[in-house]
Design a protein around this motif. Sequence first.
Motif, PDB file in Angstrom:
ATOM      1  N   GLU A 137     -63.908 -51.204  59.256  1.00 49.07           N
ATOM      2  CA  GLU A 137     -65.338 -51.001  59.459  1.00 49.07           C
ATOM      3  C   GLU A 137     -65.867 -51.731  60.684  1.00 49.07           C
ATOM      4  O   GLU A 137     -66.841 -51.300  61.322  1.00 49.07           O
ATOM      5  CB  GLU A 137     -66.107 -51.435  58.214  1.00 49.07           C
ATOM      6  N   THR A 141     -69.071 -51.287  63.437  1.00 54.68           N
ATOM      7  CA  THR A 141     -70.225 -52.189  63.528  1.00 54.68           C
ATOM      8  C   THR A 141     -70.367 -52.734  64.946  1.00 54.68           C
ATOM      9  O   THR A 141     -71.409 -53.281  65.296  1.00 54.68           O
ATOM     10  CB  THR A 141     -70.099 -53.367  62.540  1.00 54.68           C
ATOM     11  N   CYS A 150     -71.928 -49.287  53.107  1.00 54.23           N
ATOM     12  CA  CYS A 150     -70.776 -49.392  52.205  1.00 54.23           C
ATOM     13  C   CYS A 150     -71.238 -49.852  50.823  1.00 54.23           C
ATOM     14  O   CYS A 150     -71.246 -51.053  50.526  1.00 54.23           O
ATOM     15  CB  CYS A 150     -69.752 -50.361  52.781  1.00 54.23           C
ATOM     16  N   TRP A 213     -68.786 -56.780  49.970  1.00 55.28           N
ATOM     17  CA  TRP A 213     -69.307 -55.410  49.971  1.00 55.28           C
ATOM     18  C   TRP A 213     -68.214 -54.482  49.455  1.00 55.28           C
ATOM     19  O   TRP A 213     -67.041 -54.846  49.386  1.00 55.28           O
ATOM     20  CB  TRP A 213     -69.764 -54.974  51.366  1.00 55.28           C
ATOM     21  N   LEU A 239     -73.744 -56.927  50.534  1.00 54.10           N
ATOM     22  CA  LEU A 239     -74.410 -56.573  51.800  1.00 54.10           C
ATOM     23  C   LEU A 239     -74.927 -55.131  51.791  1.00 54.10           C
ATOM     24  O   LEU A 239     -75.960 -54.832  52.365  1.00 54.10           O
ATOM     25  CB  LEU A 239     -73.458 -56.766  52.975  1.00 54.10           C
ATOM     26  N   LEU A 242     -73.522 -52.735  56.483  1.00 52.78           N
ATOM     27  CA  LEU A 242     -72.738 -53.609  57.348  1.00 52.78           C
ATOM     28  C   LEU A 242     -73.293 -53.657  58.759  1.00 52.78           C
ATOM     29  O   LEU A 242     -73.041 -54.603  59.502  1.00 52.78           O
ATOM     30  CB  LEU A 242     -71.280 -53.151  57.369  1.00 52.78           C
ATOM     31  N   TYR A 243     -74.018 -52.630  59.137  1.00 52.05           N
ATOM     32  CA  TYR A 243     -74.743 -52.646  60.412  1.00 52.05           C
ATOM     33  C   TYR A 243     -75.937 -51.700  60.290  1.00 52.05           C
ATOM     34  O   TYR A 243     -75.740 -50.526  60.018  1.00 52.05           O
ATOM     35  CB  TYR A 243     -73.848 -52.201  61.573  1.00 52.05           C
ATOM     36  N   ILE A 245     -76.912 -55.702  59.609  1.00 52.53           N
ATOM     37  CA  ILE A 245     -76.745 -56.637  58.495  1.00 52.53           C
ATOM     38  C   ILE A 245     -78.091 -57.259  58.134  1.00 52.53           C
ATOM     39  O   ILE A 245     -78.916 -57.536  59.007  1.00 52.53           O
ATOM     40  CB  ILE A 245     -75.732 -57.736  58.872  1.00 52.53           C
ATOM     41  N   HIS A 264     -63.642 -60.050  52.389  1.00 52.73           N
ATOM     42  CA  HIS A 264     -63.482 -58.638  52.768  1.00 52.73           C
ATOM     43  C   HIS A 264     -62.014 -58.265  52.810  1.00 52.73           C
ATOM     44  O   HIS A 264     -61.147 -59.108  53.001  1.00 52.73           O
ATOM     45  CB  HIS A 264     -64.203 -58.298  54.075  1.00 52.73           C
ATOM     46  N   LEU A 272     -65.482 -58.405  59.981  1.00 53.21           N
ATOM     47  CA  LEU A 272     -66.932 -58.579  59.955  1.00 53.21           C
ATOM     48  C   LEU A 272     -67.337 -59.999  59.566  1.00 53.21           C
ATOM     49  O   LEU A 272     -68.442 -60.440  59.877  1.00 53.21           O
ATOM     50  CB  LEU A 272     -67.551 -57.568  58.987  1.00 53.21           C
TER      51      LEU A 272
END
Length: 328
Positions: A137, A141, A150, A213, A239, A242-243, A245, A264, A272
């Motif tokens: 991911e 991001t 996510c 996440w 979260l 993720l973007y 955030i 993660h 991330l």
Amino acid sequence: MSEERILTPVQAVKDALDVMMKSDENVVVLGEDVGVNGGVFRATDGLIDTYGEKRVMDTPLSEAGIVGAAIGMAMNGMKPVAEIQFFGFIYPAFEQIMTQATRMRYRTMSKFTVPMVIRAPYGAGVHAPEIHSDSMEALFTHMPGIKVVCPSTAYDTKGLLISAIEDPDPVLFLESLKLYRGTKDHVPEEKYTVEIGKGYLAEEGEDVTLIAWGAMMKVALKAAEQAREKGITCDVIDLRTLYPIDKDIIAASVQKTNRCVIVHEAQQTGGLSNDIIRIINDTSFLYLKSPVSTVTAPDVHVPFWALEKAYLPTPERVMDKIQYVMDF
């Protein structure tokens, strides 16, 4: 009062698509086997019977073609939801996403937008073959112009997918393979949204902040349960996006607990967690009583199934890091 049903995340995906296709004729679905076969995980099962092959389109085996076609549709008034059968298959489409989908608003000074969603099942732990279980991911991001979502619950899956389809810009929507049928919760029947860019405090505590996440939420919550048995309570943050955030929820929690562990399943280098640590350093460094710690996959390819358990974070590994930041 709205009717609520118990659904799995994969059922919530179909529910969200059905709701949006019913309410907006510009919403279309395309991808490999999404039509007649209903998708490899049956996330689109039956949609072609309801909406026909002009709105539920089986495509050739070409990820670049799927995403490229979706970009053209989106620029011409449609709202395509493109499925990449497994997240690890997305690499041939990387160029289309990086140089076209994410830049079109900037390139045309907002004369064109790209309101498209790319759905992609991701993650290890289901004994899938090579390339099927990648969790990269962070590659996306790092890409201005695309949102990365996510969810970890069926409720959030439906609400966030509806928000993603309604978003005027591209959204990468990651769906955990391990959670597809591995969790259930209440999902309202009607249309509702969950805001993109907002995290969720899944559990409240005083001593340590756990951030996770997707599939790692179950790991984090199990670790928090183990910590509770030792008299340690944890804030557990999902979260969800993720973007961009949610910096506020991270800062508020870390400033309360003074300690943080990030979990993660992507590899550690370039993951991330590095961006989350930067956020903590920028907002909450002087509140910390220990260094921020991480539990991630090692810097290797996702191994064949016999070694998956050694590869993935576990509640026990997270508990070890919780104890470390408490004892520091």
